[in-house]
Enzyme design. Structure first.
Site, short mmCIF file in Angstrom:
data_model
loop_
_atom_site.label_atom_id
_atom_site.label_comp_id
_atom_site.label_asym_id
_atom_site.label_seq_id
_atom_site.Cartn_x
_atom_site.Cartn_y
_atom_site.Cartn_z
NE ARG A 227 -4.35 -1.24 0.36
CZ ARG A 227 -4.60 -2.23 -0.50
NH1 ARG A 227 -3.77 -2.47 -1.49
NH2 ARG A 227 -5.68 -2.97 -0.39
CG HIS A 275 -3.37 0.03 -6.52
ND1 HIS A 275 -3.67 0.64 -5.33
CD2 HIS A 275 -3.50 -1.30 -6.28
CE1 HIS A 275 -3.97 -0.26 -4.42
NE2 HIS A 275 -3.87 -1.46 -4.97
N1 LIG Z 1 -0.98 -3.64 -5.28
C1 LIG Z 1 -1.97 -4.49 -5.40
O1 LIG Z 1 -2.58 -4.61 -6.48
C2 LIG Z 1 -2.38 -5.33 -4.21
C3 LIG Z 1 -3.23 -6.42 -4.44
C4 LIG Z 1 -3.55 -7.24 -3.37
C5 LIG Z 1 -3.03 -6.97 -2.09
N2 LIG Z 1 -2.22 -5.90 -1.91
C6 LIG Z 1 -1.67 -5.62 -0.57
O2 LIG Z 1 -0.93 -6.76 -0.12
C7 LIG Z 1 -1.15 -6.88 1.28
C8 LIG Z 1 -0.77 -8.27 1.77
O3 LIG Z 1 -1.74 -9.23 1.34
P1 LIG Z 1 -1.75 -10.72 1.93
O4 LIG Z 1 -2.95 -11.39 1.39
O5 LIG Z 1 -0.43 -11.38 1.75
O6 LIG Z 1 -1.96 -10.40 3.49
P2 LIG Z 1 -1.86 -11.39 4.73
O7 LIG Z 1 -2.01 -12.81 4.29
O8 LIG Z 1 -2.77 -10.85 5.78
O9 LIG Z 1 -0.34 -11.22 5.23
C9 LIG Z 1 0.13 -10.06 5.83
C10 LIG Z 1 1.58 -10.29 6.26
O10 LIG Z 1 2.10 -9.05 6.78
C11 LIG Z 1 2.67 -9.29 8.05
N3 LIG Z 1 2.51 -8.13 8.93
C12 LIG Z 1 1.37 -7.47 9.26
N4 LIG Z 1 1.63 -6.49 10.13
C13 LIG Z 1 2.97 -6.53 10.37
C14 LIG Z 1 3.85 -5.80 11.21
N5 LIG Z 1 3.40 -4.79 12.00
N6 LIG Z 1 5.15 -6.14 11.23
C15 LIG Z 1 5.61 -7.15 10.45
N7 LIG Z 1 4.84 -7.91 9.64
C16 LIG Z 1 3.53 -7.58 9.61
C17 LIG Z 1 1.90 -10.47 8.61
O11 LIG Z 1 2.67 -11.04 9.65
P3 LIG Z 1 2.17 -12.37 10.43
O12 LIG Z 1 2.44 -13.51 9.45
O13 LIG Z 1 3.04 -12.43 11.63
O14 LIG Z 1 0.70 -12.18 10.72
C18 LIG Z 1 1.72 -11.34 7.37
O15 LIG Z 1 2.89 -12.12 7.15
C19 LIG Z 1 -2.63 -6.50 1.44
O16 LIG Z 1 -2.92 -6.10 2.76
C20 LIG Z 1 -2.77 -5.35 0.46
O17 LIG Z 1 -2.51 -4.14 1.11
C21 LIG Z 1 -1.89 -5.08 -2.94
#
Ligand SMILES: NC(=O)c1ccc[n+]([C@@H]2O[C@H](COP(=O)([O-])OP(=O)(O)OC[C@H]3O[C@@H](n4cnc5c(N)ncnc54)[C@H](OP(=O)(O)O)[C@@H]3O)[C@@H](O)[C@H]2O)c1
Length: 312
Positions: A227, A275
């Site tokens: 993000r 994006h």
């Molecule tokens: N650009 C785009 O088109 C696009 C598309 C889709 C998603 N995204 C972004 O990608 C993000 C990730 O998606 P996802 O499905 O992989 O999410 P997810 O499965 O919820 O994974 C989030 C990861 O971030 C880690 N995390 C969260 N808070 C943290 C902190 N304070 N310190 C260190 N690590 C932290 C979590 O750690 P833990 O494993 O310890 O919980 C987890 O490993 C989404 O939230 C979204 O913002 C972008």
């Protein structure tokens, strides 16, 4: 029982997808809500703050995106379960975005494009993949899928998460205590964190200055597909201009759409995308909504439930 589609420019496309997936589904698209009491489910991207609070019988919110920061920022968001979009199609798109950008910078394509524009035939030294560590901030659904795809290309892998984690072939670091050690091993930083109060503004010039300096590439690389609110664009530009960072791929920005006057547009060492790293496919969204609403109606556990206290 009616489902409301709200806060997305693609609402009518989603509505058609839902009708195709299940013709019995009762669908409304905001602001066409003659009877707010009839709405039980909402499919939402960025609804106007306060609008979901007007639905007294709402039971479930399904996020159009994998991230839910755009929903949780509404202080009046009803206290019903929120599920985020997790889908193979979206994951595959993110994997190809990240792999393409890792390869692009590893092979110094951003400079080779400059050489082409100047009609300069010049060899640039490149490291082998096994001489580079790709460090992924966030080893969730997307981060782990990227790690799995990058491993066979030969890169060493590191990952940083909130809590301790074990992932095959990835050297894992966790929490603020593990951050500097993670950065100190990382040549190509891939950011796939959710935007939460803990992660907002985390990508600063100071953080980037802690990245490992690769032996052959001119400097470390940043790829942010998480993000825009995670990063300071001024910090990234300062870091690039000072030669602390070699190049960056940015898919997300603190203000979207990015204003035409923003310095990022013209920066030679930034590969900018609007994006698009991982779009949500409307047909997949429709199938997902139908499946999650079905589970909610049957009282079954809901996969990909958001932890509202954690913010993701
Ligand atoms: N650009 C785009 O088109 C696009 C598309 C889709 C998603 N995204 C972004 O990608 C993000 C990730 O998606 P996802 O499905 O992989 O999410 P997810 O499965 O919820 O994974 C989030 C990861 O971030 C880690 N995390 C969260 N808070 C943290 C902190 N304070 N310190 C260190 N690590 C932290 C979590 O750690 P833990 O494993 O310890 O919980 C987890 O490993 C989404 O939230 C979204 O913002 C972008």
């Amino acid at each position: 029982m009616t489902t409301l589609i709200i806060g997305s420019e693609r609402a009518s496309t989603f509505a058609q997808g839902v009708r195709d997936a299940d013709p019995s589904f009762n669908i409304r698209t905001w602001p066409d809500v003659p009877d707010p009491k009839a709405i039980r489910y909402a499919l939402a991207w960025g609804p106007p703050p306060g609008e979901l609070a007007k639905l007294p019988n709402l039971q479930l919110i399904v996020s159009v995106g994998a991230g839910v920061d755009h929903l949780l920022k509404d202080p009046s968001l009803p206290g019903v379960p929120v599920v985020r979009f997790v889908d193979e199609d979206l994951t595959g798109r993110m994997v190809s975005y990240v792999a393409a950008n890792v390869l692009y910078h590893h092979r110094r394509m951003i400079e080779l494009r400059e050489k082409q524009a100047a009609r300069t035939w010049e060899y640039l030294a490149e490291p082998a993949a096994h001489e580079l560590t790709v460090g992924i901030m966030g080893l969730g659904v997307l981060g782990q899928a990227c790690a799995k795809a990058l491993g066979p290309l030969g890169y060493k892998l590191a990952g940083w998460t909130r809590g301790p984690k074990e992932v095959a072939n990835v050297k894992c670091f966790a929490g603020s205590a593990g951050l500097d050690a993670f950065l100190g091993e990382t040549d190509i930083l891939v950011v796939l964190l959710p935007l939460t109060p803990d992660t907002r503004g985390i990508i600063t010039r100071k953080l980037l200055s802690k990245l490992h300096r690769p032996a052959i590439l001119p400097g470390p690389v940043l790829i942010n597909a998480g993000r825009g609110g995670l990063q300071s664009e001024d910090g990234i530009i300062a870091s690039l201009d000072a030669g602390e960072l070699y190049a960056a791929s940015l898919d997300v920005f603190s203000t979207e759409p990015l204003p035409a006057s923003h310095a990022v547009w013209a920066h030679k060492r930034i590969l900018l995308t609007p994006h698009i790293a991982a779009e949500s496919d409307p047909r997949a969204i429709a199938r997902y909504l139908v499946a999650q609403v079905g589970r909610s109606k049957r009282g079954e556990p809901l996969p990909n439930l958001v932890d509202r206290a954690r913010g993701y």
